[in-house]
Design a protein around this motif. Structure first.
Motif, mmCIF file in Angstrom:
data_model
loop_
_atom_site.group_PDB
_atom_site.id
_atom_site.type_symbol
_atom_site.label_atom_id
_atom_site.label_comp_id
_atom_site.label_asym_id
_atom_site.label_seq_id
_atom_site.Cartn_x
_atom_site.Cartn_y
_atom_site.Cartn_z
ATOM 1 N N ILE A 1 10.601 59.126 26.813
ATOM 2 C CA ILE A 1 10.267 59.519 25.440
ATOM 3 C C ILE A 1 11.372 59.090 24.482
ATOM 4 O O ILE A 1 11.112 58.592 23.394
ATOM 5 C CB ILE A 1 9.992 61.034 25.352
ATOM 6 N N GLU A 2 12.637 59.262 24.908
ATOM 7 C CA GLU A 2 13.765 58.841 24.066
ATOM 8 C C GLU A 2 13.734 57.336 23.822
ATOM 9 O O GLU A 2 13.967 56.874 22.709
ATOM 10 C CB GLU A 2 15.085 59.234 24.730
ATOM 11 N N VAL A 3 13.429 56.568 24.854
ATOM 12 C CA VAL A 3 13.368 55.110 24.729
ATOM 13 C C VAL A 3 12.236 54.715 23.785
ATOM 14 O O VAL A 3 12.413 53.897 22.891
ATOM 15 C CB VAL A 3 13.182 54.447 26.117
ATOM 16 N N GLU A 4 11.075 55.313 23.953
ATOM 17 C CA GLU A 4 9.925 54.975 23.111
ATOM 18 C C GLU A 4 10.160 55.364 21.659
ATOM 19 O O GLU A 4 9.788 54.627 20.752
ATOM 20 C CB GLU A 4 8.664 55.660 23.641
ATOM 21 N N SER A 5 10.800 56.515 21.423
ATOM 22 C CA SER A 5 11.043 56.924 20.039
ATOM 23 C C SER A 5 12.103 56.040 19.381
ATOM 24 O O SER A 5 12.071 55.820 18.183
ATOM 25 C CB SER A 5 11.449 58.395 19.962
ATOM 26 N N TYR B 1 11.975 68.575 38.630
ATOM 27 C CA TYR B 1 13.115 68.377 37.732
ATOM 28 C C TYR B 1 13.352 66.895 37.474
ATOM 29 O O TYR B 1 13.482 66.454 36.332
ATOM 30 C CB TYR B 1 14.370 69.035 38.312
ATOM 31 N N ARG B 2 13.380 66.086 38.542
ATOM 32 C CA ARG B 2 13.637 64.653 38.397
ATOM 33 C C ARG B 2 12.555 63.964 37.576
ATOM 34 O O ARG B 2 12.855 63.142 36.711
ATOM 35 C CB ARG B 2 13.771 63.991 39.778
ATOM 36 N N SER B 3 11.283 64.312 37.814
ATOM 37 C CA SER B 3 10.213 63.667 37.050
ATOM 38 C C SER B 3 10.225 64.123 35.595
ATOM 39 O O SER B 3 9.951 63.335 34.692
ATOM 40 C CB SER B 3 8.851 63.916 37.693
ATOM 41 N N GLY B 4 10.583 65.387 35.341
ATOM 42 C CA GLY B 4 10.698 65.872 33.955
ATOM 43 C C GLY B 4 11.813 65.166 33.204
ATOM 44 O O GLY B 4 11.651 64.781 32.042
ATOM 45 N N MET B 5 12.957 64.971 33.862
ATOM 46 C CA MET B 5 14.079 64.279 33.228
ATOM 47 C C MET B 5 13.738 62.805 32.984
ATOM 48 O O MET B 5 14.089 62.251 31.943
ATOM 49 C CB MET B 5 15.336 64.396 34.096
ATOM 50 N N ALA B 6 13.035 62.175 33.929
ATOM 51 C CA ALA B 6 12.628 60.778 33.746
ATOM 52 C C ALA B 6 11.663 60.658 32.566
ATOM 53 O O ALA B 6 11.746 59.707 31.780
ATOM 54 C CB ALA B 6 11.975 60.250 35.019
ATOM 55 N N MET B 7 10.782 61.642 32.417
ATOM 56 C CA MET B 7 9.842 61.626 31.299
ATOM 57 C C MET B 7 10.586 61.786 29.972
ATOM 58 O O MET B 7 10.261 61.124 28.991
ATOM 59 C CB MET B 7 8.817 62.752 31.463
#
Length: 196
Positions: free
Chosen positions: A167-171, A157-163
């Motif tokens: 993605i939000e930052v990169e977009s 869960y934590r790694s999925g949320m970090a990913m």
């Protein structure tokens, strides 16, 4: 209790000649999951020899102490094959089917796999229905264990949320182009002949 006793007895006998065995997955695929359910849910468990082959060619967690993930674990077969090669890794399993998750929990317990099992959609990290920590104290007290796990404790869960945050930052960093490039007008097709 009789069923549990039969399962443990069968596992003890089979594991004398094999490295791992998934009787729960075999029974589920043969008897409980009829052809209609297989087609409807897309549940087709990977055969043992393919799991062994995949674990050897991908060689997940070869350095030990790593996290190995199977995002549609079924009964946990791929992680069992990986555990045989590298028993010191932390195995993370996830599936949308609760029955599959519970089979994975049982397989982790009986094979001595340390890790976690999460019920939820691995394509959507926010979809965390429930989870279990397996054998977290096995190396300390020597007794297999399973307990309910909150989503904040879950590595998956934590790694999925970090990913998702990454993605939000990169977009947000992607800039729109100043001028839109117009595509060139296609040329008329040319017909070639083999005999000219």
């Amino acid at each position: 209790m009789e069923l549990f006793s039969a399962w443990v007895t069968t596992m003890n006998e089979v594991l004398k000649t094999k490295e791992w065995y998934d009787i729960l997955g075999d029974v589920y695929m043969s008897y409980l999951s009829g052809t209609m359910k297989k087609q409807w849910t897309g549940q087709f468990f990977t055969p043992k020899h393919i799991c062994d082959f995949m674990a050897k060619i991908t060689d997940p967690g070869e350095n030990g102490g790593e996290s190995v993930m199977d995002c549609c674990c079924g009964s946990g077969r791929m992680l069992l094959a990986s555990h045989v090669l590298h028993p010191g890794n932390y195995c993370c399993a996830q599936d949308m089917d609760r029955i599959c998750c519970l089979m994975t929990v049982c397989n982790f317990i009986i094979h001595g796999v340390r890790g976690e099992v999460v019920c939820g959609n691995s394509l959507d990290p926010t979809d965390y229905r429930e989870g279990w920590k397996i054998n977290e104290t096995l190396n300390i007290i020597g007794i297999p264990s399973a307990r309910a796990m909150k989503k904040e404790e879950s590595f998956s869960y934590r790694s999925g949320m970090a990913m998702m945050k990454q993605i939000e930052v990169e977009s947000a960093e992607v800039k729109t182009p100043a001028a839109v490039i117009q595509p060139k007008k296609p040329q008329e097709p040319i017909q070639y002949s083999l005999f000219d």
